[in-house]
Design a protein around this motif. Structure first.
Motif, PDB file in Angstrom:
ATOM      1  N   ILE A  77       0.878  -1.168   0.000  1.00 28.34           N
ATOM      2  CA  ILE A  77       0.000   0.000   0.000  1.00 28.34           C
ATOM      3  C   ILE A  77       0.917   1.221   0.000  1.00 28.34           C
ATOM      4  N   GLN A  78       0.898   1.969  -1.110  1.00 31.06           N
ATOM      5  CA  GLN A  78       1.790   3.118  -1.246  1.00 31.06           C
ATOM      6  C   GLN A  78       1.008   4.404  -1.017  1.00 31.06           C
ATOM      7  N   PHE A  79       1.597   5.293  -0.225  1.00 31.96           N
ATOM      8  CA  PHE A  79       0.941   6.546   0.126  1.00 31.96           C
ATOM      9  C   PHE A  79       2.012   7.591   0.427  1.00 31.96           C
ATOM     10  N   ASN A  80       1.580   8.826   0.574  1.00 31.90           N
ATOM     11  CA  ASN A  80       2.469   9.834   1.138  1.00 31.90           C
ATOM     12  C   ASN A  80       1.721  10.474   2.305  1.00 31.90           C
ATOM     13  N   PRO A  81       2.443  10.933   3.309  1.00 28.52           N
ATOM     14  CA  PRO A  81       1.772  11.422   4.523  1.00 28.52           C
ATOM     15  C   PRO A  81       0.696  12.487   4.281  1.00 28.52           C
ATOM     16  N   PRO A  82       0.911  13.520   3.437  1.00 29.65           N
ATOM     17  CA  PRO A  82      -0.169  14.488   3.240  1.00 29.65           C
ATOM     18  C   PRO A  82      -1.424  13.859   2.613  1.00 29.65           C
ATOM     19  N   ALA A  83      -1.228  12.933   1.675  1.00 28.81           N
ATOM     20  CA  ALA A  83      -2.375  12.297   1.017  1.00 28.81           C
ATOM     21  C   ALA A  83      -3.148  11.401   1.981  1.00 28.81           C
ATOM     22  N   ILE A  84      -2.441  10.716   2.865  1.00 30.36           N
ATOM     23  CA  ILE A  84      -3.119   9.810   3.788  1.00 30.36           C
ATOM     24  C   ILE A  84      -4.004  10.596   4.759  1.00 30.36           C
ATOM     25  N   LEU A  85      -3.601  11.823   5.085  1.00 28.29           N
ATOM     26  CA  LEU A  85      -4.441  12.667   5.939  1.00 28.29           C
ATOM     27  C   LEU A  85      -5.737  13.050   5.236  1.00 28.29           C
ATOM     28  N   LYS A  86      -5.707  13.067   3.900  1.00 33.09           N
ATOM     29  CA  LYS A  86      -6.912  13.352   3.108  1.00 33.09           C
ATOM     30  C   LYS A  86      -7.629  12.063   2.715  1.00 33.09           C
ATOM     31  N   ARG A  87      -7.249  10.956   3.374  1.00 36.73           N
ATOM     32  CA  ARG A  87      -7.853   9.632   3.118  1.00 36.73           C
ATOM     33  C   ARG A  87      -7.662   9.195   1.666  1.00 36.73           C
ATOM     34  N   ASN A  88      -6.429   9.329   1.192  1.00 37.84           N
ATOM     35  CA  ASN A  88      -6.111   9.037  -0.197  1.00 37.84           C
ATOM     36  C   ASN A  88      -4.899   8.106  -0.267  1.00 37.84           C
ATOM     37  N   ILE A  89      -5.036   6.962  -0.911  1.00 39.69           N
ATOM     38  CA  ILE A  89      -3.947   6.004  -1.103  1.00 39.69           C
ATOM     39  C   ILE A  89      -3.498   6.101  -2.556  1.00 39.69           C
ATOM     40  N   LEU A  90      -2.193   6.246  -2.766  1.00 40.88           N
ATOM     41  CA  LEU A  90      -1.678   6.391  -4.123  1.00 40.88           C
ATOM     42  C   LEU A  90      -1.869   5.136  -4.960  1.00 40.88           C
ATOM     43  N   LYS A  91      -1.427   3.996  -4.425  1.00 44.64           N
ATOM     44  CA  LYS A  91      -1.495   2.766  -5.221  1.00 44.64           C
ATOM     45  C   LYS A  91      -1.452   1.544  -4.308  1.00 44.64           C
ATOM     46  N   VAL A  92      -2.124   0.482  -4.749  1.00 47.78           N
ATOM     47  CA  VAL A  92      -1.976  -0.825  -4.130  1.00 47.78           C
ATOM     48  C   VAL A  92      -1.346  -1.733  -5.168  1.00 47.78           C
ATOM     49  N   LEU A  93      -0.230  -2.350  -4.797  1.00 47.59           N
ATOM     50  CA  LEU A  93       0.489  -3.265  -5.679  1.00 47.59           C
ATOM     51  C   LEU A  93       0.353  -4.671  -5.119  1.00 47.59           C
ATOM     52  N   ILE A  94      -0.159  -5.568  -5.951  1.00 47.54           N
ATOM     53  CA  ILE A  94      -0.284  -6.972  -5.565  1.00 47.54           C
ATOM     54  C   ILE A  94       0.621  -7.771  -6.486  1.00 47.54           C
ATOM     55  N   SER A  95       1.529  -8.550  -5.880  1.00 43.39           N
ATOM     56  CA  SER A  95       2.464  -9.308  -6.703  1.00 43.39           C
ATOM     57  C   SER A  95       2.630 -10.726  -6.168  1.00 43.39           C
ATOM     58  N   ASP A  96       3.058 -11.577  -7.076  1.00 44.35           N
ATOM     59  CA  ASP A  96       3.323 -12.985  -6.743  1.00 44.35           C
ATOM     60  C   ASP A  96       2.118 -13.619  -6.055  1.00 44.35           C
ATOM     61  N   ALA A  97       0.999 -13.594  -6.750  1.00 49.94           N
ATOM     62  CA  ALA A  97      -0.252 -14.104  -6.194  1.00 49.94           C
ATOM     63  C   ALA A  97      -0.786 -15.270  -7.026  1.00 49.94           C
ATOM     64  N   VAL A  98      -1.594 -16.086  -6.385  1.00 52.23           N
ATOM     65  CA  VAL A  98      -2.326 -17.153  -7.067  1.00 52.23           C
ATOM     66  C   VAL A  98      -3.791 -16.989  -6.664  1.00 52.23           C
ATOM     67  N   ILE A  99      -4.625 -16.703  -7.659  1.00 52.39           N
ATOM     68  CA  ILE A  99      -6.055 -16.499  -7.437  1.00 52.39           C
ATOM     69  C   ILE A  99      -6.795 -17.709  -8.005  1.00 52.39           C
ATOM     70  N   THR A 100      -7.418 -18.463  -7.132  1.00 53.52           N
ATOM     71  CA  THR A 100      -8.168 -19.645  -7.553  1.00 53.52           C
ATOM     72  C   THR A 100      -9.633 -19.431  -7.207  1.00 53.52           C
ATOM     73  N   VAL A 101     -10.489 -19.512  -8.224  1.00 56.21           N
ATOM     74  CA  VAL A 101     -11.932 -19.410  -8.040  1.00 56.21           C
ATOM     75  C   VAL A 101     -12.549 -20.654  -8.668  1.00 56.21           C
ATOM     76  N   ASN A 102     -13.356 -21.362  -7.888  1.00 56.45           N
ATOM     77  CA  ASN A 102     -13.980 -22.595  -8.357  1.00 56.45           C
ATOM     78  C   ASN A 102     -15.481 -22.517  -8.071  1.00 56.45           C
ATOM     79  N   GLN A 103     -16.189 -21.798  -8.958  1.00 55.17           N
ATOM     80  CA  GLN A 103     -17.628 -21.642  -8.788  1.00 55.17           C
ATOM     81  C   GLN A 103     -18.310 -21.824 -10.141  1.00 55.17           C
ATOM     82  N   PRO A 104     -18.285 -23.051 -10.682  1.00 54.44           N
ATOM     83  CA  PRO A 104     -18.804 -23.289 -12.033  1.00 54.44           C
ATOM     84  C   PRO A 104     -20.290 -22.995 -12.204  1.00 54.44           C
ATOM     85  N   GLY A 105     -21.059 -22.951 -11.135  1.00 49.54           N
ATOM     86  CA  GLY A 105     -22.483 -22.670 -11.246  1.00 49.54           C
ATOM     87  C   GLY A 105     -22.829 -21.194 -11.188  1.00 49.54           C
ATOM     88  N   LYS A 106     -21.825 -20.333 -10.950  1.00 48.36           N
ATOM     89  CA  LYS A 106     -22.100 -18.906 -10.796  1.00 48.36           C
ATOM     90  C   LYS A 106     -21.491 -18.103 -11.937  1.00 48.36           C
TER      91      LYS A 106
END
Length: 190
Positions: A77-106
């Motif tokens: 979660i990347q932010f800078n202090p002035p932005a976080i006071l304004k409830r603002n997050i610059l970027k979320v970086l997600i890396s090296d993940a495995v997303i498995t979804v097994n819902q064949p009926g939906k």
């Protein structure tokens, strides 16, 4: 001279105490938020690293058998202090993940809405999302997909900076793809 060293020692102790206190608090709050979004799932976060402009959550797992299993090596979660006071997050970086979804009926929309509607309103505005080396094992009514995804998406401008989807296999209705690459650069809103 002795007074200056004493003040530096006091400051160092206060910084270490604050850091030691913040880690468990951030791990607890992050786990609570994930449990709100992924109702009924087991949630674990192994580690947290705090820096001045970034909080890293390491070895995250969100699992609800048999529907889904998300393993994330790193979420930064990347932010800078002035932005976080304004409830603002610059970027979320997600890396090296495995997303498995097994819902064949939906449908995709049904799967998405179960996560979206389970959470509370956002506490912070998020400017951008970056996914890097996210392995997908997706199974829904519309499609079965195995592949790897990397992308940057600017949520403020609704602009896709880039997207690379390496498709190992995709099956959707009569469509079958194997060993394909979809690459998109700079795609803005319609």
């Amino acid at each position: 001279m002795k007074r200056g060293i004493f003040i530096l020692v006091i400051i160092a102790v206060l910084v270490l105490a604050t850091y030691s206190f913040l880690k468990p608090v951030i791990l607890f709050l992050a786990s609570q938020q994930l449990q709100k979004v992924f109702t009924g799932a087991a949630v674990s976060i192994a580690e947290c690293d705090i820096k001045l402009k970034e909080i890293k959550l390491l070895k995250i797992r969100v699992k609800k058998d048999p529907d889904y299993d998300f393993k994330v090596g790193r979420a930064a979660i990347q932010f800078n202090p002035p932005a976080i006071l304004k409830r603002n997050i610059l970027k979320v970086l997600i890396s090296d993940a495995v997303i498995t979804v097994n819902q064949p009926g939906k449908s995709f929309q049904d799967i998405y809405s179960q996560f979206k509607s389970a959470g509370s309103p956002a506490m912070y505005a998020l400017n951008a999302v970056e996914l890097s080396r996210v392995k997908l094992n997706w199974g829904s009514k519309e499609a079965i997909l195995r592949g790897t995804l990397s992308l940057i998406f600017d949520l403020r401008s609704q602009e896709l900076g880039f997207c690379d989807l390496k498709i190992d296999s995709l099956s959707s209705g009569d469509l079958r793809l194997k060993d394909a690459l979809l690459s998109v650069s700079r795609l803005g809103p319609a």
